[in-house]
Structure formats: structure tokens, C-alpha cells
Write a protein that holds these residues in place. Structure first.
Motif, short mmCIF file in Angstrom:
data_model
loop_
_atom_site.label_atom_id
_atom_site.label_comp_id
_atom_site.label_asym_id
_atom_site.label_seq_id
_atom_site.Cartn_x
_atom_site.Cartn_y
_atom_site.Cartn_z
N PHE A 35 0.81 -1.21 0.00
CA PHE A 35 0.00 0.00 0.00
C PHE A 35 0.85 1.27 0.00
CE2 PHE A 35 -3.47 -2.87 1.14
CZ PHE A 35 -4.44 -2.39 0.28
N LEU A 36 2.05 1.23 0.60
CA LEU A 36 2.94 2.39 0.48
C LEU A 36 3.41 2.56 -0.95
CD1 LEU A 36 5.22 2.48 3.65
CD2 LEU A 36 3.63 4.21 2.85
N GLY A 37 3.67 1.45 -1.63
CA GLY A 37 4.03 1.52 -3.05
C GLY A 37 2.90 2.09 -3.88
N LEU A 38 1.67 1.62 -3.61
CA LEU A 38 0.52 2.17 -4.32
C LEU A 38 0.34 3.65 -4.02
CD1 LEU A 38 -2.05 -0.73 -3.88
CD2 LEU A 38 -1.07 0.06 -6.04
N LEU A 39 0.58 4.02 -2.77
CA LEU A 39 0.44 5.43 -2.38
C LEU A 39 1.50 6.30 -3.06
CD1 LEU A 39 -1.16 7.37 -0.61
CD2 LEU A 39 0.43 6.87 1.24
N SER A 76 8.29 15.67 -18.52
CA SER A 76 8.20 15.87 -17.06
C SER A 76 7.36 14.77 -16.41
CB SER A 76 7.67 17.25 -16.73
OG SER A 76 6.43 17.46 -17.34
N ARG A 77 6.33 14.30 -17.10
CA ARG A 77 5.54 13.19 -16.55
C ARG A 77 6.35 11.90 -16.54
NH1 ARG A 77 1.72 15.16 -20.08
NH2 ARG A 77 1.61 13.19 -21.20
N LEU A 78 7.15 11.69 -17.56
CA LEU A 78 8.02 10.52 -17.61
C LEU A 78 9.06 10.56 -16.50
CD1 LEU A 78 8.82 7.95 -19.19
CD2 LEU A 78 10.36 9.40 -20.51
N MET A 79 9.61 11.73 -16.24
CA MET A 79 10.60 11.87 -15.18
C MET A 79 9.98 11.68 -13.79
SD MET A 79 13.60 12.18 -16.33
CE MET A 79 13.15 10.99 -17.57
N ALA A 80 8.74 12.07 -13.62
CA ALA A 80 8.06 11.83 -12.34
C ALA A 80 7.90 10.33 -12.11
CB ALA A 80 6.70 12.53 -12.31
N GLY A 81 7.58 9.59 -13.16
CA GLY A 81 7.49 8.13 -13.04
C GLY A 81 8.83 7.52 -12.72
N ALA A 82 9.88 8.01 -13.37
CA ALA A 82 11.23 7.51 -13.10
C ALA A 82 11.64 7.82 -11.66
CB ALA A 82 12.22 8.12 -14.09
N LEU A 83 11.25 8.99 -11.16
CA LEU A 83 11.55 9.35 -9.78
C LEU A 83 10.87 8.38 -8.81
CD1 LEU A 83 12.71 11.34 -7.67
CD2 LEU A 83 10.56 12.60 -7.87
N ALA A 84 9.63 8.01 -9.09
CA ALA A 84 8.93 7.06 -8.22
C ALA A 84 9.64 5.71 -8.20
CB ALA A 84 7.49 6.90 -8.69
N VAL A 85 10.08 5.25 -9.34
CA VAL A 85 10.79 3.97 -9.40
C VAL A 85 12.12 4.06 -8.68
CG1 VAL A 85 11.89 2.33 -10.98
CG2 VAL A 85 9.60 3.19 -11.48
N LEU A 86 12.83 5.17 -8.83
CA LEU A 86 14.11 5.33 -8.12
C LEU A 86 13.90 5.36 -6.61
CD1 LEU A 86 16.00 7.93 -10.34
CD2 LEU A 86 16.55 5.52 -9.99
N ILE A 87 12.88 6.02 -6.15
CA ILE A 87 12.58 6.04 -4.71
C ILE A 87 12.27 4.62 -4.23
CG2 ILE A 87 10.92 6.82 -2.97
CD1 ILE A 87 10.75 9.46 -4.54
N ALA A 88 11.48 3.88 -5.00
CA ALA A 88 11.13 2.52 -4.61
C ALA A 88 12.36 1.62 -4.60
CB ALA A 88 10.07 1.96 -5.56
N ALA A 99 3.96 -2.54 -6.92
CA ALA A 99 2.85 -1.70 -6.48
C ALA A 99 3.06 -0.24 -6.89
CB ALA A 99 2.68 -1.80 -4.96
N VAL A 100 4.31 0.21 -6.89
CA VAL A 100 4.60 1.57 -7.33
C VAL A 100 4.24 1.72 -8.81
CG1 VAL A 100 6.44 3.25 -7.76
CG2 VAL A 100 6.40 1.99 -5.62
N VAL A 101 4.61 0.74 -9.61
CA VAL A 101 4.29 0.79 -11.05
C VAL A 101 2.77 0.76 -11.26
CG1 VAL A 101 4.54 -0.42 -13.24
CG2 VAL A 101 6.51 -0.18 -11.71
N LEU A 102 2.08 -0.08 -10.50
CA LEU A 102 0.61 -0.09 -10.59
C LEU A 102 0.02 1.24 -10.15
CD1 LEU A 102 -0.30 -3.66 -9.29
CD2 LEU A 102 -0.62 -2.75 -11.59
N GLY A 103 0.58 1.82 -9.11
CA GLY A 103 0.11 3.12 -8.65
C GLY A 103 0.31 4.22 -9.68
N LEU A 104 1.41 4.13 -10.43
CA LEU A 104 1.66 5.12 -11.47
C LEU A 104 0.62 5.05 -12.58
CD1 LEU A 104 5.54 4.92 -11.82
CD2 LEU A 104 4.21 6.91 -11.14
#
Length: 122
Positions: A35-39, A76-88, A99-104
Motif C-alpha cells: 500500500f505504500l508503493g501504491l500510495l 516531465s511526466r516521464l521523469m516523475a514516473g522515473a523518480l517514483a521507481v528510483l525512490i522505490a 505496487a509503485v508501477v501499478l500506482g503510477l
């Protein structure tokens, strides 16, 4: 134009509902990393939705005034997705990568469901 603004409001409302559901799942279930990944993914997906709606609105206004437009912010939207994956990847003990990818993808699912639901009502 009014129906476009109503569509934007509906989509943002449904994204807030999904984010609230992810927070409840994080707090009330034993699947905290999922759920943190989804969030995390959902939060950045909401940011991407907001950014896309803002850019499309500006694009429409510029087109109506016969002005040129730089773009709709895909990079910029692509970079936001890449940032989420890097954080995960950096904090694997807290965030589930799948879950992060599903959340994106949640904003795009919300857009499709909104389109299908309100297309059938017309």
C-alpha cells in the motif's frame, strides 16, 4: 468547456478517493509495503494527471487564440514516473516496486473509466 471542467473535477475527485483508500490500506492491513508503493505511485500519478490537465488546458487556449505551443509535458511526466521507481528501488524495505508501477497507472485507469462511464450516459 464546462463539461471539460466537470470531467477534470471528477477525475481529481476519484484520484483523491483512491489515494484515501491506499492510505486506509496502509494503516489497516498487514500489507504496508504494497500500500505504500501504491500510495507513492498514486501520488505521483495524481501529480501527472494534474500536470497533464493543466498543459492540455493551456494547449486548448493557445490553439483557440492561434498561438503556438511548446508541448504537453510528456518528458516531465516521464521523469516523475522515473523518480517514483528510483525512490522505490532506494527504499525497497518500505515500497513494493510492482505496487509503485501499478500506482503510477492509476490516473490512466481513472481517465478510461471516467470516459467509459460518462460516454454511456450521453
Amino acid at each position: 468547456m464546462e463539461s471539460y471542467q466537470q470531467m477534470i473535477t471528477r477525475q481529481r475527485k476519484w484520484m483523491f478517493y483512491l489515494l484515501a483508500l491506499f492510505v486506509l490500506g496502509w494503516g489497516l492491513t498487514p500489507y504496508t509495503s504494497i500500500f505504500l508503493g501504491l500510495l507513492l505511485g498514486g501520488s505521483l500519478s495524481f501529480y501527472n494527471l494534474w500536470l497533464m490537465q493543466r498543459k492540455v488546458d493551456k494547449f486548448g487556449e493557445a490553439t483557440a487564440q492561434l498561438k503556438s505551443v511548446k508541448g504537453i509535458g510528456s518528458f516531465s511526466r516521464l521523469m516523475a514516473g522515473a523518480l517514483a521507481v528510483l525512490i522505490a528501488l532506494q527504499f525497497e524495505e518500505y515500497f513494493h516496486l510492482h505496487a509503485v508501477v501499478l500506482g503510477l497507472m492509476t490516473a490512466y485507469v481513472v481517465i478510461m473509466i471516467d470516459f467509459l462511464f460518462f460516454r454511456t450516459r450521453d
